[in-house]
Design a protein around this motif. Sequence first.
Motif, PDB file in Angstrom:
ATOM      1  N   GLY A  94      -3.317   2.400  -6.907  1.00 23.53           N
ATOM      2  CA  GLY A  94      -4.631   2.995  -6.723  1.00 23.53           C
ATOM      3  C   GLY A  94      -5.406   2.977  -8.028  1.00 23.53           C
ATOM      4  N   SER A 116       0.845  -1.187   0.000  1.00 23.60           N
ATOM      5  CA  SER A 116       0.000   0.000   0.000  1.00 23.60           C
ATOM      6  C   SER A 116       0.881   1.237   0.000  1.00 23.60           C
ATOM      7  CB  SER A 116      -0.915  -0.003   1.233  1.00 23.60           C
ATOM      8  OG  SER A 116      -1.717   1.156   1.260  1.00 23.60           O
ATOM      9  N   GLY A 148      -2.739   4.296  -2.665  1.00 21.71           N
ATOM     10  CA  GLY A 148      -3.515   3.122  -3.038  1.00 21.71           C
ATOM     11  C   GLY A 148      -2.667   1.869  -3.081  1.00 21.71           C
TER      12      GLY A 148
END
Length: 204
Positions: free
Chosen positions: A46, A8, A34
Amino acid sequence: SLPGPAFSVRIPGPWTATDEASGKRLDRGQGLEGAFVLEAGAVRIGTLSFPARRVRITTDDRVFSMNGISYAGDLVLGQASDGKPLALNLLGLERYLAGVLGAECPLNWPEESLKALAVAARTYALAKMEERSKDGKADFDLVAGVMDQCYGGLDKENALSRRLVRETAGEVLTWHRRPFPTFYSACCGGHTADGPNALMEAPA
């Protein structure tokens, strides 16, 4: 190589993305957040997709966050040689070592013991980098974990660890004039075990 398997990413400020292979600029932006996943011929972070096997993300302040941990340097995301997702932190050896000291032991230990650890960690890093470079197939120099040595990025370094690394800069241990794998225990419980007992592949 940063630990996964899930990744992430969070970059609050300006960033630039380039194709790691060609150096071609792919995109620029403000803020990037993201999950990182692989797509067919692309890297997605993301909602953004970058058409490259590996993408290098450079931020204006040379800081990024991965899985909630802050790191200095650049971030490379892409496909490893085995086809799995790969996240790399690109930075100089000395800055890397500042994040190793705090990850391997408490930074309130005596300064001379921390300097000794800096020398051992630098030597070990160079030996592992040389070992991996021999076959020319490695995706990375070092693993940020117990497979090599613990590295905690900016979250595990401070002004003291940076100073102690600077004060030992260039100092390594050698055997026959080459750095060797300097296995060490940050905390041994009072005494150490024999190498072959602690490390199954270690020579007597």
